[in-house]
Design an enzyme around this catalytic site. Structure first.
Site, PDB file in Angstrom:
ATOM      1  N   HIS A  36      -6.568  23.284  13.943  1.00 29.17           N
ATOM      2  CA  HIS A  36      -7.100  22.125  13.226  1.00 29.17           C
ATOM      3  C   HIS A  36      -6.016  21.061  13.152  1.00 29.17           C
ATOM      4  CE1 HIS A  36     -10.288  24.636  11.204  1.00 29.17           C
ATOM      5  NE2 HIS A  36      -9.370  25.571  11.304  1.00 29.17           N
ATOM      6  N   GLU A 118      -3.538  24.879  10.634  1.00 28.69           N
ATOM      7  CA  GLU A 118      -3.600  23.426  10.521  1.00 28.69           C
ATOM      8  C   GLU A 118      -2.299  22.835  11.052  1.00 28.69           C
ATOM      9  OE1 GLU A 118      -5.961  21.364   9.412  1.00 28.69           O
ATOM     10  OE2 GLU A 118      -7.293  22.610   8.191  1.00 28.69           O
ATOM     11  N   HIS A 157     -11.084  23.455  16.354  1.00 27.94           N
ATOM     12  CA  HIS A 157     -12.178  23.327  15.394  1.00 27.94           C
ATOM     13  C   HIS A 157     -13.365  22.626  16.051  1.00 27.94           C
ATOM     14  CE1 HIS A 157     -13.166  22.279  10.906  1.00 27.94           C
ATOM     15  NE2 HIS A 157     -13.938  23.230  11.377  1.00 27.94           N
ATOM     16  N   ASP A 167     -11.235  17.904  15.636  1.00 25.66           N
ATOM     17  CA  ASP A 167      -9.837  18.323  15.700  1.00 25.66           C
ATOM     18  C   ASP A 167      -9.644  19.605  16.529  1.00 25.66           C
ATOM     19  OD1 ASP A 167     -11.301  19.344  13.358  1.00 25.66           O
ATOM     20  OD2 ASP A 167      -9.428  20.236  12.686  1.00 25.66           O
TER      21      ASP A 167
END
Length: 186
Positions: A36, A118, A157, A167
């Site tokens: 992400h 992330e 994602h 993303d």
């Protein structure tokens, strides 16, 4: 850079536990890594706002965008910041709330069987060398700790929630990550 995973935790990561997690379904284990990106406020890096967001402490009065997202309960297993520093929010043995409505290879609810990473960034901002270095070390460590994971099972994602998410975006260099993983996982 090397990482060690023991009982779901990366020893070298800063531990910042998020309440936004729960147990994986019975018999489920990590089989997929989902990449992400995140920046809070959008397009701005640093400031600790991502940590506050994942820990339900984001102050909606600080920025107009925060008022839109402050009530959401989301998390990821890891954040790799622009300097390559790794923060862990959820044990890999538990389900983080990062994927939302999602599907991978005909299976829905990707949170049940994935690890969410992330990257501090945006779809169109090149990721830093330090972030690729950290990812290139983290993925093999996760694969060593969880035999159900494989470097071939890394997705964005955008791939598990097409039309809803974009993303890690076109700025993410998949070939570069593959090159790093090919050298350490071969």
């Amino acid at each position: 850079m090397a990482f060690t995973v023991t009982r779901g935790r990366v020893a070298e990561a800063v531990w910042c536990p998020s309440p936004n997690c729960n147990e994986r379904p019975a018999g489920a284990s990590p089989e997929l890594i989902v990449l992400h990106n995140i920046s809070l406020p959008p397009g701005q890096f640093g400031g600790g706002h991502v940590h506050a967001f994942f820990c339900n402490r984001l102050d909606p009065s600080v920025h107009p965008f925060f008022a839109e997202v402050a009530e959401l309960c989301v998390s990821a297993h890891f954040l790799v910041d622009r300097r390559g520093r790794l923060t862990q929010y959820v044990s890999c043995d538990r389900r983080a709330w990062h994927a939302g409505v999602s599907e991978w290879c005909g299976r829905d609810n990707c949170n049940d069987f994935s690890i969410g990473i992330e990257l501090e960034g945006t779809d169109h901002t090149p990721y830093s060398d330090a972030q690729y270095t950290a990812l290139g070390a983290l993925v093999p460590a996760l694969c060593a700790a969880y035999p159900t994971l494989d470097p071939a099972r890394i997705t964005g994602h955008s791939d598990i929630a097409p039309g809803r998410k974009t993303d890690p975006g076109p700025a993410f260099d998949w070939a570069r990550l593959e090159g790093l993983l090919g050298r350490v996982c071969a």
